[in-house]
Design an enzyme around this catalytic site. Structure first.
Site, PDB file in Angstrom:
ATOM      1  N   ASP A  89      -8.789   3.432  -2.723  1.00  0.00           N
ATOM      2  CA  ASP A  89      -9.711   3.905  -1.693  1.00  0.00           C
ATOM      3  C   ASP A  89     -10.992   4.460  -2.315  1.00  0.00           C
ATOM      4  O   ASP A  89     -11.158   5.676  -2.477  1.00  0.00           O
ATOM      5  CB  ASP A  89      -9.034   4.975  -0.835  1.00  0.00           C
ATOM      6  CG  ASP A  89      -7.870   4.416  -0.044  1.00  0.00           C
ATOM      7  OD1 ASP A  89      -7.746   3.183   0.035  1.00  0.00           O
ATOM      8  OD2 ASP A  89      -7.085   5.220   0.495  1.00  0.00           O
ATOM      9  N   ASP A 108       0.850  -1.194   0.000  1.00  0.00           N
ATOM     10  CA  ASP A 108       0.000   0.000   0.000  1.00  0.00           C
ATOM     11  C   ASP A 108       0.887   1.246   0.000  1.00  0.00           C
ATOM     12  O   ASP A 108       2.100   1.164   0.259  1.00  0.00           O
ATOM     13  CB  ASP A 108      -0.898  -0.021   1.248  1.00  0.00           C
ATOM     14  CG  ASP A 108      -2.042   0.972   1.176  1.00  0.00           C
ATOM     15  OD1 ASP A 108      -2.338   1.471   0.073  1.00  0.00           O
ATOM     16  OD2 ASP A 108      -2.644   1.250   2.225  1.00  0.00           O
ATOM     17  N   GLU A 129       2.886   4.940  -4.092  1.00  0.00           N
ATOM     18  CA  GLU A 129       2.930   5.840  -5.255  1.00  0.00           C
ATOM     19  C   GLU A 129       4.247   6.645  -5.371  1.00  0.00           C
ATOM     20  O   GLU A 129       4.584   6.996  -6.500  1.00  0.00           O
ATOM     21  CB  GLU A 129       1.748   6.820  -5.201  1.00  0.00           C
ATOM     22  CG  GLU A 129       0.405   6.180  -5.435  1.00  0.00           C
ATOM     23  CD  GLU A 129      -0.049   5.295  -4.272  1.00  0.00           C
ATOM     24  OE1 GLU A 129      -0.600   4.215  -4.535  1.00  0.00           O
ATOM     25  OE2 GLU A 129       0.192   5.678  -3.117  1.00  0.00           O
TER      26      GLU A 129
END
Length: 916
Positions: free
Chosen positions: A568, A444, A447
């Site tokens: 999300d 997670d 990025e």
């Protein structure tokens, strides 16, 4: 050749702009970043490629100085693949290109064959499916289909757009687009128009931690690829292999790329079918990873399972409710102060975790946990100390490890391009796995996400930089932009977050450096991919079996190493609808194992929304419910109506596991998506090009969900043919041309149909995939009721079997079995044949066929023979005339042995006769 009138027109426009500036009138100089290039020379390279040297026609200072000389290398790498590589001729080594260790591919030679004919023309080899043509002054090129001459890509300057621009931090190139084309791709974003791209939109490719419920924004992944489908289904694909940030603007009749660095590295894929384009694309960037069989089961997760006891309760409640549960997940709750590779000693003590996982594994269930790339800066924390020692943290502009902030507080970010990272990451995973024998890893925030923004940051005095868990996203570091460079503030601002937000906002500064001076500016979009590569390798080493990795951030080639979820989302009906678009987009770029958080992640879901979401989520390739710590509980057993829908939809999913796993094998070997848009199976159906509220599983199973509140019916599109309800095998419709149909949508049922011409292998439903695999097989054979159709009387399918966790997923004696099925029907009878490749594995496992269900028969099968011998009296045959359904039960045929089942339906045929 190029019309000189256009060149004169460009010069006139430039003169007008200069005059207007002198007179004080307003002209948008941003429309004139460059004047293109002219061809200086063209020669044959030393490996058969064409090498063209280009010279800037005129220079401007807009977005920086033009690079004077370019080198364009054109190579036919396959008959179906053309590569056009354009870089700085004088300083090619200074231009960023994606490293070969990230995406292996043929290298472009910088050498030239001086003895070659300088006037060479591009090959017209009839084997080449794509031809390259060019204009000299200004330079432009086009890619043309061979044979036929259809223009697929054309960058030749025109009245619509100017010539190519190539500067240090700004590249621009355009191509005309056929008005009849349907375009798909340029993910990952929340464009609200649907799956098909529409003119008037700009697609920004820059990995960003953006809540996926926000409309019209770039998300976690970057995929500079598009699929172009023309009338009749003729298709081709275009990949710009560039990891820098970019905007791609789709105008009425052309596309324009505006890229902030790197090179122009184009790959063109000839197709000509949509599926063959994806196959050719994944041949280059990497075939999708083999997924473990268990990953096809249902997964349950929540940020907020705060103790082992809560995990135990959830697993127990699923069992009591008799809802399948394959995998229980842990978010950051399990960690000690949210630090990777640690356990909360109070709520997740090692001894109790060990007992829990031992019981879980004995029940054939699995455990997956989260890991973030930010390593907490804390003395005596093993991962931090070892990271400093191995020097594997990304550096800021001062040369010290960059300080960011994520869930643990102040962190350094691991550099997954560093040569020491593999041993560091593998060791950390191995050590933690000895303590917590997990089954997969969830990547997670990669990025990379950062709660602060700044070129450099430091810890404030008198605080540990820890906030309340609901406020931790507020930056508590002291950050500044002093020392910012052109890498932090590029001259062209991409439309990041739909606000032209700085590229370094909420992530690392783009002036930060990876190993060997690689700029985050260039490598940002491949961070998630590089982490997935290292994690996949580490798990292979630690687990010694097929790894399962789930990654939020993705790039071209990520599917080779990881599955993906769409991030999300929120508990809204619009998020439910957009999940289908996101999943279809991932399949196009070689990431077939994909899903969306079922029932929504953020906000409170509702009973109706969760009910409809699990109905469609049961058919996501990756099927997981996941919710936020602030949301109400939404496990599938919370509401009685949701539990009822879940048992029905997941029950069908588990029956389809052999079919789904065969699709995983097909994806791994050919790149074919598991979830597919309708036009892949029906490319000549123009209506299918605009469908994004339905999808196909493979080529045969159509899913038509409810995606709007209060709906009691679905307005679903069906291509021509016969479609059978997969829950009860009834004929839903048989049509000679595609049409929309109103279908009833009961509260506990989703519409799932099987298409004629299909043979679907199935097993029985169970609460785990392991139990389902022990049940007998059923073969579902669907014939068409449209007798005028060319293939109305045939059906085919296949089945792949292996142990579900071997490192390699391939056809291999003793390790796997592949069965190819074919069936044919006539007015007098028919047959089903199974041809087995390497049957030893299936025989060893004892897999057998118990039942044959045939749809589309007009009379009862009689005089049954199996392998040319009369069927035993224990085999039972039944026929439902109204629904054209025949069932043959009690077969007990080994799945590892080839067989032939023949039947006769005509009473005029003597019992001694058997069809062949």
């Amino acid at each position: 050749m190029f019309d000189c009138k256009l060149m004169a027109f460009l010069w006139i426009l430039a003169a007008i702009a200069i005059i207007c500036c002198l007179l004080g009138c307003h002209v948008s100089i941003a429309t004139f970043p460059g004047y293109g290039y002219r061809l200086e020379s063209i020669e044959m390279g030393d490996r058969g490629e064409i090498v063209a040297i280009l010279e800037a026609i005129n220079k401007t200072s807009i977005y920086g100085p033009d690079i004077t000389h370019l080198r364009a290398t054109i190579r036919y790498e396959k008959n179906h693949r053309l590569h056009v590589h354009i870089t700085d001729n004088d300083n090619s080594r200074s231009r960023w290109e994606i490293p070969q260790e990230i995406i292996p591919r043929a290298r472009v030679s910088a050498q030239r064959d001086k003895e070659a004919d300088a006037a060479i023309h591009m090959s017209t080899n009839p084997c080449h499916q794509l031809l390259f043509v060019y204009t000299k002054d200004p330079f432009g090129f086009a890619v043309i289909r061979n044979p036929g001459g259809e223009v697929l890509f054309n960058s030749t300057p025109s009245a619509l757009f100017g010539g190519m621009v190539f500067k240090d931090q700004y590249l621009e190139i355009s191509t005309s687009v056929s008005k009849s084309a349907s375009l798909y791709g340029f993910g990952e974003s929340t464009k609200s128009q649907g799956f098909k791209l529409l003119p008037g939109q700009t697609y920004t490719l820059w990995a960003s931690d953006t809540v996926s419920s926000n409309p019209d924004m770039n998300l976690y992944g970057s995929h500079p690829f598009y699929l172009d489908v023309r009338p009749g289904g003729q298709s081709h694909g275009v990949l710009l292999l560039n990891s820098n940030g970019m905007d791609v603007s789709y105008h009425e009749s052309h596309l324009t790329y505006e890229v902030i660095g790197g090179i122009l590295d184009f790959y063109f894929f000839a197709g000509p079918s949509p599926l063959s384009v994806i196959e050719q694309f994944t041949e280059l960037v990497g075939r999708p990873a083999p997924m473990p069989y268990w990953s096809l089961g249902f997964h349950q997760c929540r940020w907020g399972y705060k103790s082992v006891a809560e995990l135990e309760d959830v697993v127990h409640n699923y069992k009591v409710a008799e809802i399948p549960l394959e995998v229980i997940w842990s978010d950051i709750d399990y960690m000690d102060a949210r630090k990777d590779f640690t356990l909360d000693p109070e709520n997740f003590p090692a001894q109790r975790m060990g007992a829990f996982l031992d019981k879980l594994h004995k029940n054939n269930q699995r455990y997956v946990l989260i890991a973030d790339p930010g390593i907490k800066c804390e003395k005596n924390y093993n991962a931090f100390e070892r990271g400093l020692e191995a020097d594997i943290f990304i550096k800021d502009s001062t040369g010290t490890p960059y300080l960011g902030q994520v869930w643990p507080g102040a962190v350094h970010f691991a550099d997954f391009l560093h040569p020491n990272i593999s041993s560091f990451w593998t060791s950390a995973i191995a050590d933690f796995h000895r303590l917590v024998p997990f089954d997969g890893l969830w990547l997670d925030m990669n990025e990379v996400s950062n709660f602060c923004s700044g070129v450099t940051c430091k810890l404030p005095q008198n605080t540990s930089c820890l906030n309340d868990e609901f406020l931790v996203v507020t930056c508590c570091l002291i950050c500044q932009d002093e020392g910012a460079s052109n890498w932090d503030n590029p001259p062209y601002k991409i439309n990041n977050a739909n606000t032209h937000r700085e590229v370094g906002a909420k992530t690392m500064p783009t002036s930060a450096t990876h190993y060997n001076g690689i700029l985050e500016y260039n490598a940002h979009n491949i961070y998630g991919l590089s982490q997935a590569i290292i994690t996949n390798k580490a798990l292979r080493s630690v687990l010694r079996k097929r790894p399962f990795v789930l990654s939020r951030s993705t790039f071209v080639g990520s599917g080779k190493f990881a599955a993906h979820w769409t991030g999300d989302n929120s508990a809204t009906w619009s998020d439910l609808a957009s999940s289908l678009v996101s999943i279809l987009n991932s399949g196009l770029v070689g990431i077939p194992m994909v899903g969306s958080d079922i029932c929504g992640y953020l906000e409170n879901t509702t009973e109706e929304l969760c009910n409809r979401w699990i109905q469609v989520g049961a058919f996501y390739p990756f099927s997981r419910s996941h919710s936020d710590i602030r949301a109400i509980p939404q496990e599938l057993y919370v509401w009685e109506s949701v539990a009822k829908s879940a048992k029905k939809a997941l029950g069908l999913r588990y029956q389809l596991l052999p079919y789904l796993y065969t699709l995983v094998f097909e994806a791994h070997t050919t790149g074919a998506p598991i979830v597919r848009p309708l036009f892949i199976s029906f490319p000549d159906d123009p209506i299918s090009l605009g469908i994004n509220s339905q999808f196909l599983l493979g080529k045969s199973v159509l899913v038509s969900p409810v995606i709007s509140k209060g709906a009691t019916s679905v307005y679903a599109y069906f291509p021509k043919g016969t479609w059978y309800n997969l829950f009860n095998y009834s004929v839903s419709l048989s049509i000679s041309e595609g049409s929309y149909q109103h279908l009833p949508a009961l509260l506990d049922t989703i519409n799932v149909h099987v298409y004629d011409g299909s043979i679907i292998p199935m097993q029985e439903e169970a609460l785990t995939t392991t139990l389902a695999r022990t049940t007998p097989f059923t073969l579902l054979v669907a014939f068409s009721l449209e007798d005028h159709e060319e293939k109305a009387n045939t059906a085919s399918g296949k089945l792949f079997l292996d142990d579900g966790e071997a490192m390699e997923m391939k056809i291999k004696a003793g390790k796997s079995t592949l069965v190819q099925y074919s069936a044919e029907r006539s007015k007098d009878g028919g047959f089903l044949r199974a041809e087995v490749i390497h049957g030893q594995f299936a025989l060893k496992e004892g897999y057998f066929l118990q039942k044959l269900v045939m749809l589309g028969l007009n009379s009862t099968p009689k005089f049954l023979t199996i392998n040319s011998r009369p069927a035993s009296s224990s085999i039972r045959v039944s026929f439902e005339e109204a629904d054209h359904v025949a069932e043959i039960c009690g077969l007990k045929l080994a799945m590892g042995s080839s067989f032939s089942i023949n039947w006769i339906t005509s009473t005029s045929v003597p019992p001694s006769h058997s069809t062949t």
